[in-house]
Design an enzyme around this catalytic site. Sequence first.
Site, PDB file in Angstrom:
ATOM      1  N   ALA A  20       0.847  -1.190   0.000  1.00 56.93           N
ATOM      2  CA  ALA A  20       0.000   0.000   0.000  1.00 56.93           C
ATOM      3  C   ALA A  20       0.881   1.238   0.000  1.00 56.93           C
ATOM      4  O   ALA A  20       1.991   1.219   0.553  1.00 56.93           O
ATOM      5  CB  ALA A  20      -0.892  -0.004   1.231  1.00 56.93           C
ATOM      6  N   GLY A  58       0.628  -5.231   0.795  1.00 58.74           N
ATOM      7  CA  GLY A  58      -0.533  -5.327  -0.092  1.00 58.74           C
ATOM      8  C   GLY A  58      -0.161  -5.811  -1.487  1.00 58.74           C
ATOM      9  O   GLY A  58      -1.016  -6.320  -2.218  1.00 58.74           O
ATOM     10  N   GLU A  93       4.122  -4.850   7.264  1.00 56.54           N
ATOM     11  CA  GLU A  93       3.107  -4.035   7.961  1.00 56.54           C
ATOM     12  C   GLU A  93       3.400  -3.869   9.439  1.00 56.54           C
ATOM     13  O   GLU A  93       3.118  -2.822  10.031  1.00 56.54           O
ATOM     14  CB  GLU A  93       1.716  -4.667   7.788  1.00 56.54           C
ATOM     15  CG  GLU A  93       1.089  -4.470   6.414  1.00 56.54           C
ATOM     16  CD  GLU A  93       1.450  -5.563   5.420  1.00 56.54           C
ATOM     17  OE1 GLU A  93       2.473  -6.260   5.617  1.00 56.54           O
ATOM     18  OE2 GLU A  93       0.716  -5.712   4.437  1.00 56.54           O
TER      19      GLU A  93
HETATM   20  N1  CO8 Z   1       4.467   3.488  -0.458  1.00 56.12           N
HETATM   21  C1  CO8 Z   1       4.865   4.658  -1.009  1.00 56.12           C
HETATM   22  N2  CO8 Z   1       6.093   4.838  -1.558  1.00 56.12           N
HETATM   23  C2  CO8 Z   1       6.925   3.801  -1.564  1.00 56.12           C
HETATM   24  C3  CO8 Z   1       6.574   2.561  -1.002  1.00 56.12           C
HETATM   25  C4  CO8 Z   1       5.281   2.410  -0.441  1.00 56.12           C
HETATM   26  N3  CO8 Z   1       4.842   1.254   0.069  1.00 56.12           N
HETATM   27  N4  CO8 Z   1       7.648   1.716  -1.113  1.00 56.12           N
HETATM   28  C5  CO8 Z   1       8.606   2.421  -1.749  1.00 56.12           C
HETATM   29  N5  CO8 Z   1       8.200   3.677  -2.003  1.00 56.12           N
HETATM   30  C6  CO8 Z   1       8.939   4.760  -2.666  1.00 56.12           C
HETATM   31  C7  CO8 Z   1      10.023   5.315  -1.764  1.00 56.12           C
HETATM   32  O1  CO8 Z   1       9.474   6.266  -0.891  1.00 56.12           O
HETATM   33  C8  CO8 Z   1      10.979   5.908  -2.772  1.00 56.12           C
HETATM   34  O2  CO8 Z   1      10.462   7.133  -3.221  1.00 56.12           O
HETATM   35  P1  CO8 Z   1      11.466   8.394  -3.439  1.00 56.12           P
HETATM   36  O3  CO8 Z   1      12.402   7.949  -4.520  1.00 56.12           O
HETATM   37  O4  CO8 Z   1      10.533   9.500  -3.848  1.00 56.12           O
HETATM   38  O5  CO8 Z   1      12.139   8.623  -2.123  1.00 56.12           O
HETATM   39  C9  CO8 Z   1      10.892   4.946  -3.950  1.00 56.12           C
HETATM   40  O6  CO8 Z   1       9.646   4.219  -3.784  1.00 56.12           O
HETATM   41  C10 CO8 Z   1      12.009   3.913  -3.992  1.00 56.12           C
HETATM   42  O7  CO8 Z   1      12.054   3.293  -2.730  1.00 56.12           O
HETATM   43  P2  CO8 Z   1      13.405   3.177  -1.859  1.00 56.12           P
HETATM   44  O8  CO8 Z   1      14.315   4.317  -2.173  1.00 56.12           O
HETATM   45  O9  CO8 Z   1      13.018   2.978  -0.442  1.00 56.12           O
HETATM   46  O10 CO8 Z   1      14.027   1.871  -2.490  1.00 56.12           O
HETATM   47  P3  CO8 Z   1      14.953   0.798  -1.759  1.00 56.12           P
HETATM   48  O11 CO8 Z   1      15.406  -0.131  -2.822  1.00 56.12           O
HETATM   49  O12 CO8 Z   1      15.988   1.473  -0.930  1.00 56.12           O
HETATM   50  O13 CO8 Z   1      13.975   0.016  -0.746  1.00 56.12           O
HETATM   51  C11 CO8 Z   1      11.979  -1.166  -0.133  1.00 56.12           C
HETATM   52  C12 CO8 Z   1      12.915  -0.735  -1.265  1.00 56.12           C
HETATM   53  C13 CO8 Z   1      12.687  -2.131   0.815  1.00 56.12           C
HETATM   54  C14 CO8 Z   1      10.808  -1.862  -0.795  1.00 56.12           C
HETATM   55  C15 CO8 Z   1      11.524   0.082   0.660  1.00 56.12           C
HETATM   56  O14 CO8 Z   1      11.077   1.067  -0.266  1.00 56.12           O
HETATM   57  C16 CO8 Z   1      10.395  -0.173   1.614  1.00 56.12           C
HETATM   58  O15 CO8 Z   1      10.605  -0.721   2.674  1.00 56.12           O
HETATM   59  N6  CO8 Z   1       9.155   0.248   1.243  1.00 56.12           N
HETATM   60  C17 CO8 Z   1       7.996   0.111   2.102  1.00 56.12           C
HETATM   61  C18 CO8 Z   1       7.416  -1.259   1.976  1.00 56.12           C
HETATM   62  C19 CO8 Z   1       6.231  -1.426   2.925  1.00 56.12           C
HETATM   63  O16 CO8 Z   1       6.303  -1.155   4.106  1.00 56.12           O
HETATM   64  N7  CO8 Z   1       5.104  -1.900   2.344  1.00 56.12           N
HETATM   65  C20 CO8 Z   1       3.934  -2.234   3.106  1.00 56.12           C
HETATM   66  C21 CO8 Z   1       2.994  -1.087   3.113  1.00 56.12           C
HETATM   67  S1  CO8 Z   1       1.654  -1.446   4.204  1.00 56.12           S
HETATM   68  C22 CO8 Z   1       0.620  -2.427   3.304  1.00 56.12           C
HETATM   69  O17 CO8 Z   1       0.891  -2.851   2.201  1.00 56.12           O
HETATM   70  C23 CO8 Z   1      -0.672  -2.723   3.987  1.00 56.12           C
HETATM   71  C24 CO8 Z   1      -1.698  -3.261   3.027  1.00 56.12           C
HETATM   72  C25 CO8 Z   1      -2.991  -3.262   3.726  1.00 56.12           C
HETATM   73  C26 CO8 Z   1      -4.132  -3.510   2.771  1.00 56.12           C
HETATM   74  C27 CO8 Z   1      -5.400  -3.310   3.453  1.00 56.12           C
HETATM   75  C28 CO8 Z   1      -6.594  -3.518   2.536  1.00 56.12           C
HETATM   76  C29 CO8 Z   1      -7.895  -3.517   3.274  1.00 56.12           C
END
Ligand code: CO8
Length: 265
Positions: free
Chosen positions: A76, A116, A139
């Site tokens: 998400a 997600g 999460e």
């Molecule tokens: N949301 C928004 N932006 C994101 C997300 C995300 N989930 N993941 C990455 N990005 C963005 C970063 O902010 C970054 O943006 P910018 O270049 O503008 O700073 C860009 O993508 C690239 O990311 P990174 O620089 O962080 O790249 P890395 O290679 O260093 O790291 C990772 C990659 C490990 C994937 C890292 O980005 C990360 O940990 N992201 C978050 C992942 C996360 O926590 N996902 C879970 C979200 S919660 C969820 O999914 C709940 C679902 C519930 C559903 C409910 C339905 C009812």
Amino acid sequence: MDESLDTVLVEFDDERGVGTLTMNRPDALNALNGQLRDDIIAGLEALEARNEDDEGVALRAVVLEGAGEKAFCAGADIGGFSDESAGGSSTRSHYDVIRDFPAPVIAKIDGYCLGGGLETALACDFRLASEGSTFGFPEVNLGILPGAGGVQYVSKLASPAVAKELAMTGEHISAARADEEGIVNHVYPDDEFEDEVDAFVTDLAGQAPLAIQGIKKSADMAVHSGLEEGLEYDYQLFKRLLETEDHAEGAAAFAEDREPEFEGK
Ligand code: CO8
């Protein structure tokens, strides 16, 4: 048909009857915001409409993938999933629409498949991954749990212990481990990934579509209902499929030692 929605690219390959949806927010690692959720639904609806112009079943399979080099989907959009846009504006979630979709949906996973994003892949019928992909439920790091059934699905596909490990630690696991635990169907070497997925999808798209639709429902029933209800469903479906032109074509092709040509009739 090559159609662009705001955040999803939609393609249709007439020859094989294969649709492709590309989640297209590579700068945010294809994180699911409300727009992307809505566009996945709209893209699936546009592909399903192909069946209306055709007497049989034109759409045989859908591939769902992520744009860019790094991610299938990083979950998400953390910027906005607690607001009302989390589920998009549709009354049904994209998870439900994928699960109920009449054609099989294949998650083509090349890179991060998290939160997600992993739940989106779990809603699909097949998960095919490149060996460099990683999987996880981060999460817990945000003080929440996977809200779209991730723990339930991984408990069934792998085990409750594996689901707890992923969701309680937030650690990523490799594609090899996901394969070992039954979370993905196949893992392919990175340099063979495109060709292997293509071959898998082509084979699937060539199968009798009415049988494929029934098998999808049957497998879902195995998860959601009791054995007796599932057995009765399969038997009734079996009797209906015996009456189809596709069954006659399959039997004739076998007798004549040739490849069958199924039309979904
Ligand atoms: N949301 C928004 N932006 C994101 C997300 C995300 N989930 N993941 C990455 N990005 C963005 C970063 O902010 C970054 O943006 P910018 O270049 O503008 O700073 C860009 O993508 C690239 O990311 P990174 O620089 O962080 O790249 P890395 O290679 O260093 O790291 C990772 C990659 C490990 C994937 C890292 O980005 C990360 O940990 N992201 C978050 C992942 C996360 O926590 N996902 C879970 C979200 S919660 C969820 O999914 C709940 C679902 C519930 C559903 C409910 C339905 C009812």
